[in-house]
Enzyme design. Structure first.
Site, mmCIF file in Angstrom:
data_model
loop_
_atom_site.group_PDB
_atom_site.id
_atom_site.type_symbol
_atom_site.label_atom_id
_atom_site.label_comp_id
_atom_site.label_asym_id
_atom_site.label_seq_id
_atom_site.Cartn_x
_atom_site.Cartn_y
_atom_site.Cartn_z
ATOM 1 N N CYS A 70 0.860 -1.189 0.000
ATOM 2 C CA CYS A 70 0.000 0.000 0.000
ATOM 3 C C CYS A 70 0.892 1.234 0.000
ATOM 4 O O CYS A 70 1.707 1.407 0.920
ATOM 5 C CB CYS A 70 -0.861 -0.044 1.260
ATOM 6 S SG CYS A 70 -1.874 1.410 1.530
ATOM 7 N N CYS A 180 -1.215 3.946 -6.396
ATOM 8 C CA CYS A 180 -2.068 3.285 -5.408
ATOM 9 C C CYS A 180 -2.276 1.876 -5.940
ATOM 10 O O CYS A 180 -2.588 1.705 -7.127
ATOM 11 C CB CYS A 180 -3.400 4.021 -5.285
ATOM 12 S SG CYS A 180 -4.651 3.080 -4.351
HETATM 13 N N1 DGL Z 1 -4.132 0.587 -1.933
HETATM 14 C C1 DGL Z 1 -3.671 1.675 -1.168
HETATM 15 C C2 DGL Z 1 -2.481 2.410 -1.748
HETATM 16 O O1 DGL Z 1 -1.689 1.827 -2.463
HETATM 17 C C3 DGL Z 1 -4.651 2.565 -0.446
HETATM 18 C C4 DGL Z 1 -6.094 2.574 -0.787
HETATM 19 C C5 DGL Z 1 -6.899 3.195 0.339
HETATM 20 O O2 DGL Z 1 -7.169 2.472 1.290
HETATM 21 O O3 DGL Z 1 -7.221 4.390 0.274
HETATM 22 O O4 DGL Z 1 -2.284 3.559 -1.473
#
Ligand code: DGL
Length: 272
Positions: A70, A180
């Site tokens: 993430c 993301c």
């Molecule tokens: N998948 C996550 C990222 O790479 C975050 C998504 C979220 O929970 O807002 O930032």
């Protein structure tokens, strides 16, 4: 021992998928923090405390390393977690540096969550590498919502992205950085909306390679890495992986079947 991979939700499967392709002999725990998704619209303090809870879970479940799959959690929590815990903690950040290097003077669009876009870590990275002021940062929080409800290709997704991009002259861009991990699920729509010369890039393979290098250096890999790229189709049924939603193991056949379909989609997106 296990390799723990986590995200706020299904976005982290992008890295899990890459890791399963690269290291099919490892045992994986995948943790989607669905009680707290999305992270990208929360405060920094909240996200740090969620991540701390997940890492404690990983440690109590025999993990030899944790991959923060993430960008948002890495931006705010990787540094404090590395000073707090001894096991290797590997994160992912938007691939701004290679994008700027490859853009040949064209503009670079970085799409991410609001928290990543506003965080110092990304701002500092851009300041370090963007000498020609080519980089634009754009938050796309609704894509996380679409992904979590399994809506990957729809008119609503296309309309949302068209509207978000409407302020930009897309012809001037050479690179689109998917900052993301949820956004990899939408690569086909991004591909349709972006002019042909725009190349899509993300940090997932880099982060997984970094994890493999660290485990290799520590002599902690279950088997030496294969020299040739592994086939997902061939290995997928033999790879050991357990899935958790905020600490509760997913055992329901319907949900596991859905997860399998997400891997199929990611495999398609990986090859785009
Ligand atoms: N998948 C996550 C990222 O790479 C975050 C998504 C979220 O929970 O807002 O930032």
């Amino acid at each position: 021992m296990n390799i723990g991979v986590f995200d706020s939700g299904i976005g982290g499967m992008t890295l899990l998928h890459q890791a399963m392709v690269l290291m099919p002999h490892e045992k994986f725990l995948f943790y989607a923090d669905t009680d707290h998704v999305p992270y990208g619209t929360k405060s920094k303090e909240q996200v740090i405390s969620y991540v701390d809870g997940v890492i404690q879970f990983m440690i109590s479940h025999d993990c030899k390393a944790v991959l923060i799959a993430c960008n948002t959690a890495t931006a705010v929590a990787a540094a404090p977690m590395r000073s707090k815990y001894k096991l290797p903690i590997i994160g992912i950040e938007p691939a701004v540096k290679p994008a700027v290097a490859e853009s040949e003077g064209k503009r670079v669009m970085v799409v991410a969550t609001p928290l990543t876009v506003h965080e110092e870590k990304l701002r500092n990275l851009v300041q370090r590498v963007d000498n020609a002021h080519l980089v634009d940062l754009l938050a796309l929080p609704r894509l996380v919502e679409f992904a979590e409800r399994g809506e990957f290709v729809s008119e609503a997704v296309t309309d949302y992205l068209k509207e978000q991009f409407s302020e930009y002259e897309l012809e001037r861009y050479g690179e689109l950085v998917l900052g993301c991990t949820h956004f990899n699920f939408f690569k086909d729509t991004f591909r349709k909306l972006m002019p042909e010369q725009v190349h899509m890039i993300d940090g997932s393979l880099g982060a997984v390679r970094q994890l493999a290098r660290i485990l290799e250096a520590e002599g902690a890999l279950a088997k030496p890495l294969a020299q040739k790229a592994q086939s997902w189709e061939k290995n997928k049924n033999d790879i050991s992986v357990r899935y958790f939603e905020s600490g509760r193991e997913i055992l329901d056949a319907g949900k596991l079947h859905y997860i399998e379909s997400l891997h199929e989609r990611l495999e398609k997106m990986r090859l785009l």
